[in-house]
Design a protein around this motif. Structure first.
Motif, PDB file in Angstrom:
ATOM      1  N   ASN A 111      27.987 160.088   3.672  1.00  0.00           N
ATOM      2  CA  ASN A 111      26.851 160.991   3.897  1.00  0.00           C
ATOM      3  C   ASN A 111      27.230 162.425   3.544  1.00  0.00           C
ATOM      4  O   ASN A 111      26.448 163.157   2.932  1.00  0.00           O
ATOM      5  CB  ASN A 111      26.401 160.938   5.363  1.00  0.00           C
ATOM      6  N   GLY A 150      23.377 158.088  10.339  1.00  0.00           N
ATOM      7  CA  GLY A 150      22.760 159.247   9.695  1.00  0.00           C
ATOM      8  C   GLY A 150      22.556 159.184   8.203  1.00  0.00           C
ATOM      9  O   GLY A 150      22.278 160.206   7.565  1.00  0.00           O
ATOM     10  N   VAL A 152      20.075 157.840   6.495  1.00  0.00           N
ATOM     11  CA  VAL A 152      18.681 158.092   6.094  1.00  0.00           C
ATOM     12  C   VAL A 152      18.479 159.586   5.854  1.00  0.00           C
ATOM     13  O   VAL A 152      17.909 160.009   4.841  1.00  0.00           O
ATOM     14  CB  VAL A 152      17.700 157.564   7.163  1.00  0.00           C
ATOM     15  N   SER A 153      18.972 160.395   6.783  1.00  0.00           N
ATOM     16  CA  SER A 153      18.847 161.851   6.649  1.00  0.00           C
ATOM     17  C   SER A 153      19.540 162.341   5.379  1.00  0.00           C
ATOM     18  O   SER A 153      18.981 163.150   4.618  1.00  0.00           O
ATOM     19  CB  SER A 153      19.464 162.517   7.882  1.00  0.00           C
ATOM     20  N   CYS A 156      17.575 161.338   2.289  1.00  0.00           N
ATOM     21  CA  CYS A 156      16.353 162.143   2.182  1.00  0.00           C
ATOM     22  C   CYS A 156      16.675 163.522   1.617  1.00  0.00           C
ATOM     23  O   CYS A 156      15.963 164.025   0.727  1.00  0.00           O
ATOM     24  CB  CYS A 156      15.689 162.282   3.553  1.00  0.00           C
ATOM     25  N   GLN A 157      17.736 164.143   2.137  1.00  0.00           N
ATOM     26  CA  GLN A 157      18.118 165.467   1.647  1.00  0.00           C
ATOM     27  C   GLN A 157      18.510 165.411   0.172  1.00  0.00           C
ATOM     28  O   GLN A 157      18.139 166.291  -0.613  1.00  0.00           O
ATOM     29  CB  GLN A 157      19.283 166.017   2.482  1.00  0.00           C
ATOM     30  N   CYS A 184      14.161 153.598  11.251  1.00  0.00           N
ATOM     31  CA  CYS A 184      14.286 154.757  10.358  1.00  0.00           C
ATOM     32  C   CYS A 184      13.338 155.872  10.790  1.00  0.00           C
ATOM     33  O   CYS A 184      13.734 157.043  10.889  1.00  0.00           O
ATOM     34  CB  CYS A 184      14.000 154.358   8.911  1.00  0.00           C
ATOM     35  N   TRP A 185      12.076 155.524  11.056  1.00  0.00           N
ATOM     36  CA  TRP A 185      11.094 156.541  11.423  1.00  0.00           C
ATOM     37  C   TRP A 185      11.361 157.095  12.812  1.00  0.00           C
ATOM     38  O   TRP A 185      11.125 158.286  13.077  1.00  0.00           O
ATOM     39  CB  TRP A 185       9.673 155.987  11.312  1.00  0.00           C
ATOM     40  N   ARG A 187      14.220 157.571  14.169  1.00  0.00           N
ATOM     41  CA  ARG A 187      15.408 158.426  14.154  1.00  0.00           C
ATOM     42  C   ARG A 187      15.277 159.616  13.196  1.00  0.00           C
ATOM     43  O   ARG A 187      15.778 160.703  13.488  1.00  0.00           O
ATOM     44  CB  ARG A 187      16.629 157.584  13.763  1.00  0.00           C
ATOM     45  N   ASP A 188      14.601 159.419  12.086  1.00  0.00           N
ATOM     46  CA  ASP A 188      14.628 160.438  11.027  1.00  0.00           C
ATOM     47  C   ASP A 188      13.242 160.782  10.497  1.00  0.00           C
ATOM     48  O   ASP A 188      13.094 161.061   9.298  1.00  0.00           O
ATOM     49  CB  ASP A 188      15.514 159.954   9.868  1.00  0.00           C
ATOM     50  N   HIS A 191      12.841 164.016   8.214  1.00  0.00           N
ATOM     51  CA  HIS A 191      13.423 163.903   6.870  1.00  0.00           C
ATOM     52  C   HIS A 191      12.595 162.976   5.978  1.00  0.00           C
ATOM     53  O   HIS A 191      12.386 163.253   4.795  1.00  0.00           O
ATOM     54  CB  HIS A 191      14.866 163.405   6.974  1.00  0.00           C
TER      55      HIS A 191
END
Length: 705
Positions: A111, A150, A152-153, A156-157, A184-185, A187-188, A191
């Motif tokens: 990540n 983390g 997914v975040s 997304c970034q 996913c939704w 938690r993040d 993002h």
């Protein structure tokens, strides 16, 4: 050595593996490792050699490389980290190693690479990270580990910032959402919303093939919960998606362009209903166009001889079903309607033609096709039409009823994967042990049809009543499965209420069926036991009203059965039914003084659903009094007469309407006729005065005889 590697690569690689195993110091090992990673990056390593590399160095050496902060003299800053990641990417091509805890605990490192500033020296590192993440995603534990650590975040970034490899970030996000969307939704969400914002902006702005490619991607980023419209950024996304779709659907499209657009629109309907379509002329025209296109697609597809041979056609028609169901709801909507009356009439005609095609298709279905999720989707949407539109296609629906009953029975008895297709309001039964519920969607239509002679006769001849009794028992078990209380499950409760409505129709129109069909005796047993449990639950008043009224009406028909001969369960049921009936009205102070009868506060919010059942229940109670010799005494012991006396003595006679007076009088007259002690109690509580005061002529005559 580096130069010679380009000669006999295989021999050099073997020598390097030997050096890796036997190295006396880090310098020798590092030199050999450079050659190994060069070979790995060049794609010269087969599965056997990959395993030899792992056996030679294990995870220890890559771990040391990732932990090293000081690069060799004259080398880029991330040299050691890059080498370590290349080795891990090599190991991850082995599925067994990709799921190893030593790989999974590197996810934060992966990540970190994705969200760090990218320079020309770090692109190979990023490629290796994406290879590792793709391999981890394909393992059993991988998706859960990626979400919780983390990734997914980070993805997304990487996508939103258009970082190197952002297309691979999007692919990985699609993979994660496919297997762990809810987590996913949860938690993040911020993002993921940023990704949706970028995608929707690109969708609105693009004027080429990208627009249609985004139609395929966007549905994966539209969450079912929480609703996008609750958030300003989500609302802006919806606005862009509406404008983009309006532009697309207003254009002349090929089949391959129209299908993804219809699927995206259906996805938005599933998530947000019609909230994403603005009010006003443009919005109403768009909605009408959307439903019109869906109906045309259904007709063109289902009226073909082999309608679903084309790849992906079932998914498109299922999306059209979602849009048509929205069309039904919007045509019936009275408060702030999106459609004008003329549009509603036009759409109802067009939808009727589409449902003619659905019925035509279902009549061709073969036995071996019944497990197909598309059949379930077709039955479900037809159920939505039957629930609301009772006059059109009556003949065709009657002819289809035997199939619908057999299909619902097959799914209920056997269970199947047929309900797995994503659809609005469809409760997922995966992993819950519950069979897919076709009956749930057919019940409202069956409720209408059992009020009419011909369809009712067909339903009875096909065994629907027995099936519905079994279904009722099953849904009751589902509702009460939570220990200690009733589970707050909307779907089973609604199904039970609608099933009660069907049984009430049968009680009124086919009492002989209730007497002769043994399954109704089983149903009676459940009703007797369930009402005392239901009534104390404040949130289940409408269901309690249905159960009480149905139980009372069935008791009138089955009065001679053993279970109603003063048994404990019968006494508890009638006690609960009396509480339901007696607590519905109260005396309420009038602004100008005095008291008037009013619906009790606990019943007020549900009275639209409960009121008619209350009056039916009072009639049924009156009918039970002469048939059950123990009942008059039970009513005395329950102090029903005292409560009614207090109410009638306190309120102004003018505050009781004729229907309410008739309901009270019906029970009082039967009690006075059936029992001397009840007659005496009525007289002792000023029965003659009530009779005269409230115009209860039948009671007055009965008491004077």
């Amino acid at each position: 050595a580096m130069a010679s590697a380009s000669g006999d690569g295989s021999a050099t690689l073997k020598r390097c593996l030997g050096v890796l195993r036997d190295a006396r110091n880090d310098s020798e090992q590092f030199a050999a490792l450079l050659l190994v990673t060069k070979a790995v990056r060049a794609g010269e390593v087969d599965a056997k050699t990959r395993r030899q590399i792992f056996d030679a160095i294990g995870f220890t050496f890559p771990n040391r490389l990732l932990a090293s902060r000081q690069p060799p003299a004259g080398c880029p800053e991330h040299t050691f980290r890059a080498l370590g990641l290349t080795l891990l990417a090599c190991f991850c091509t082995d599925p067994e190693l990709a799921g190893h805890s030593q790989i999974l605990n590197k996810i934060p490192t992966f990540n970190d690479v994705l969200v760090s500033p990218c320079n020309p020296d770090s692109t190979s590192m990023i490629d290796d990270v994406y290879q590792c993440l793709s391999a981890v995603l394909a393992t059993a534990r991988g998706p859960r580990e990626l979400v919780t650590k983390g990734t997914v975040s980070a993805l997304c970034q990487a996508y939103v910032n258009c970082s190197y490899g952002s297309d691979r970030a999007l692919t990985l996000l699609l993979g994660l959402l496919a297997v762990a969307e809810v987590k996913c939704w949860q938690r993040d969400a911020p993002h993921l919303l940023a990704v949706l914002s970028k995608l929707s902006d690109d969708f609105l702005r693009s004027e080429d093939i990208t627009k249609f490619e985004l139609c395929e991607v966007l549905p994966h980023f539209v969450p079912l919960s929480p609703p996008l419209s609750q958030d300003s950024q989500g609302s802006e996304c919806l606005r862009r998606l509406y404008k983009g779709l309006a532009n697309v659907l207003a254009s002349k499209l090929s089949q391959s362009q129209r299908d993804p657009a219809l699927k995206l629109a259906a996805c938005l309907v599933q998530a947000c209903g019609s909230e994403w379509i603005p009010a006003g002329s443009a919005g109403s025209k768009f909605l009408a166009l959307l439903v019109n296109l869906a109906c045309v697609e259904v007709r063109l597809t289902l009226e073909e001889p082999d309608p679903l041979e084309v790849e992906g056609k079932k998914e498109v028609v299922t999306a059209c079903y979602v849009l048509i169901e929205m069309g039904i709801q919007e045509c019936l909507r009275e408060e702030k309607p999106l459609l004008e009356e003329v549009q509603k009439m036009q759409l109802m005609r067009i939808m009727e033609e589409a449902f003619g095609a659905v019925i035509f298709y279902l009549r061709q279905v073969k036995e071996e096709e019944l497990q197909d999720p598309f059949i379930f989707a077709s039955v479900r949407v037809l159920g939505a039409w039957m629930a609301e539109e009772t006059s059109s296609l009556k003949q065709e629906i009657c002819e289809l009823l035997p199939f619908l009953v057999r299909y619902a029975k097959k799914l209920f008895k056997e269970g199947s994967p047929a309900a797995s297709l994503p659809q609005p309001e469809l409760v997922s039964t995966e992993g819950s042990g519950l069979p897919p519920d076709a009956l749930r969607f057919l019940l409202p239509g069956f409720c209408h049809l059992t009020a009419e002679d011909r369809p009712r006769d067909i339903l009875i001849s096909e065994g629907a009543p027995a099936l519905l009794c079994e279904y009722f028992l099953h849904q009751w078990e589902v509702l009460t499965s939570k220990p200690g209380s009733l589970a707050p499950l909307t779907s089973p409760e609604m199904s039970l209420q609608t099933t009660c409505g069907i049984f009430l129709n049968l009680v009124v129109t086919a009492p002989d069926l209730i007497r002769r069909d043994k399954t109704f005796s089983s149903l009676m047993d459940v009703l007797l036991k369930s009402l005392p449990l239901l009534l104390p639950q404040k949130d289940h008043l409408v269901l309690a009203a249905n159960v009480a009224t149905l139980g009372l009406m069935m008791a009138r028909i089955l009065a001679s059965s053993a279970v109603l001969q003063g048994t404990q369960s019968a006494k508890e049921f009638f006690g609960a039914a009396l509480r339901f009936l007696s607590q519905a009205h109260t005396a309420q102070a009038e602004p100008g003084g005095g008291w008037a009868v009013a619906v009790s506060p606990a019943y007020a919010s549900a009275w639209a659903d409960v009121g008619e059942l209350w009056f039916l229940g009072m009639q049924a109670l009156a009918g039970c009094v002469p048939l059950l010799p123990w009942l008059p005494q039970a009513l005395l012991q329950a102090r029903w007469l005292q409560g009614l006396s207090q109410l009638l003595t306190r309120v102004a006679p003018a505050s009781l309407d004729f229907e309410l007076v008739a309901a009270f009088q019906g029970v009082l007259v039967e009690l006075a006729r059936a029992s001397a002690s009840c007659r005496a109690a009525i007289l002792a509580h000023h029965g003659r005065e009530w009779a005269n005061l409230y115009g209860m002529a039948a009671l007055e005559q009965c008491l004077s005889e």
